[in-house]
Design a protein around this motif. Structure first.
Motif: not given
Length: 361
Positions: A46-53, A173-175, A203-210, A212-217
């Motif tokens: 189980v790892y920290p679940a980080l992401g945007f709503s 205009r993006t994060l 809300e929090t995300v991992w920097f690298e996920d910006l 690796q997961v385009p929708s987080f940007d």
């Protein structure tokens, strides 16, 4: 001599395997002692679940010239008639200076009424006013410009190259673009977390996920606060390891074998490779999966056992996840205790002989 040793005890780095097992639930203790296997590894991964709503993910891009509450606008209206609604007779146009956007985001324009300005661009406001006036005067022409106000801005603080307040402009205009504008991050990217605070929602995300997961940007909004900080998770290493210390996480996930490596591995003079223990307070639902039970109440004290001498012991240690707050403890080998006993006996005998020699003299 043996009586003296039994009375005072030998120095050691912590409990031995027998003493740890004595604290198990099966022996009237309060901790469940579980040998690690693939099923246990899966249940405890189980790892920290980080992401945007969705509210953050679905926000559209904000225009660089978006009007905000408190801005002041200048309006110029041209009418193609001699006796216009707003334009005085003989004048080419009517100028409405210093039209303030109120706290609710609206402005009032004569004959056009109350118009939503905040969140719109000057061009969008121009079209709204034109559409409302053209039902009353033929072919009105409207100009809208911002006289005062900084537009939408965000604040960026924490582990970035240049903390400050930045305007949301077309390139930012993006994060991820705004973080680049602030000089990038100044902490290791593997453990960098980015928090966005918007209207009291955090809300929090991992920097690298910006990346690796385009929708987080996500698209930014005026008033957003962006905080960049390093992951604060850590575990404690004790016992017969290279060093005994509190160890911060150096990446998003750390396995048991990596945790041992981070503290210099096992102490070759002391460590018992059959006695690597991980102490953890486990959540009720995870503990029930591990123990195949459904009658537990609340968090449970769990002691996970890794035997590195087993055929798959190294693989199990490689796959077992260390979590925030864990204590990794390596017991001392019985041989090490025997060596200490011999050393203590030899030292005691030597001291006794010395005393006898002195008394004989």
């Amino acid at each position: 001599m043996l009586a003296v040793l039994a009375g005072c005890g030998l120095p050691r780095s912590g409990p031995n395997k027998r003493e740890i097992y004595a604290g198990s639930v099966q022996k009237q203790g309060d901790a469940f002692i579980v040998s690690v296997n693939p099923r246990v590894t899966r249940a405890t991964a189980v790892y920290p679940a980080l992401g945007f709503s969705k509210s953050f993910l679905n926000a559209g891009l904000l225009g660089s010239d978006t009007i905000r509450a408190g801005d002041t606008l200048g309006l110029t209206v041209f009418e193609n008639v001699d006796d216009g609604l707003l334009v005085p007779e003989g004048a080419p146009s009517s100028v409405l200076e210093e039209v303030q956007v109120d706290g609710d985001g609206f402005i009032f324009v004569p004959y056009a009424g109350r118009i939503r300005a905040a969140g719109n661009t000057p061009e969008a406001i121009r079209r709204i006013i034109t559409n409302r006036l053209e039902t009353q005067t033929p072919e009105p022409q409207v100009q809208v410009r911002r006289l005062q106000g900084d537009g939408a801005t965000v604040s960026v603080v924490g582990g970035v190259g240049a903390q400050g307040i930045y305007a949301i402009e077309r390139p930012t205009r993006t994060l991820s673009a705004m973080l680049a504008r602030a000089g990038g991050i100044g902490i290791p990217s593997d453990v960098a977390q980015v928090t966005v605070i918007r209207h009291g929602q955090q809300e929090t995300v991992w920097f690298e996920d910006l990346y690796q997961v385009p929708s987080f940007d996500i698209a930014l909004r005026g008033g957003d606060r962006i905080l960049v900080e390093q992951d604060e998770r850590s575990f404690t290493a004790l016992g017969a390891t290279g060093t005994q210390q509190l160890v911060p996480f150096e990446r998003q996930t750390i396995s048991a074998i990596e945790a041992i490596a981070l503290v210099g591995g096992l102490n070759t003079n002391l460590a018992d490779p059959t006695g690597v223990f991980v102490f953890r307070n486990e959540a009720e639902e995870i503990a029930e999966q591990v123990l195949a039970r459904d009658d537990l109440q609340g968090a449970q004290r769990m002691v996970y056992v890794l035997d590195l001498t087993e055929p798959n012991g190294m693989f199990e240690a490689r796959d077992f996840a260390i979590r925030d707050g864990d204590t990794v403890f390596v017991t001392e080998a019985p041989y090490a205790q025997w060596q200490k006993t011999l050393a203590a006996i030899t030292g005691t005998a030597g001291s006794a002989n010395s005393l006898a020699s002195l008394s004989g003299n």
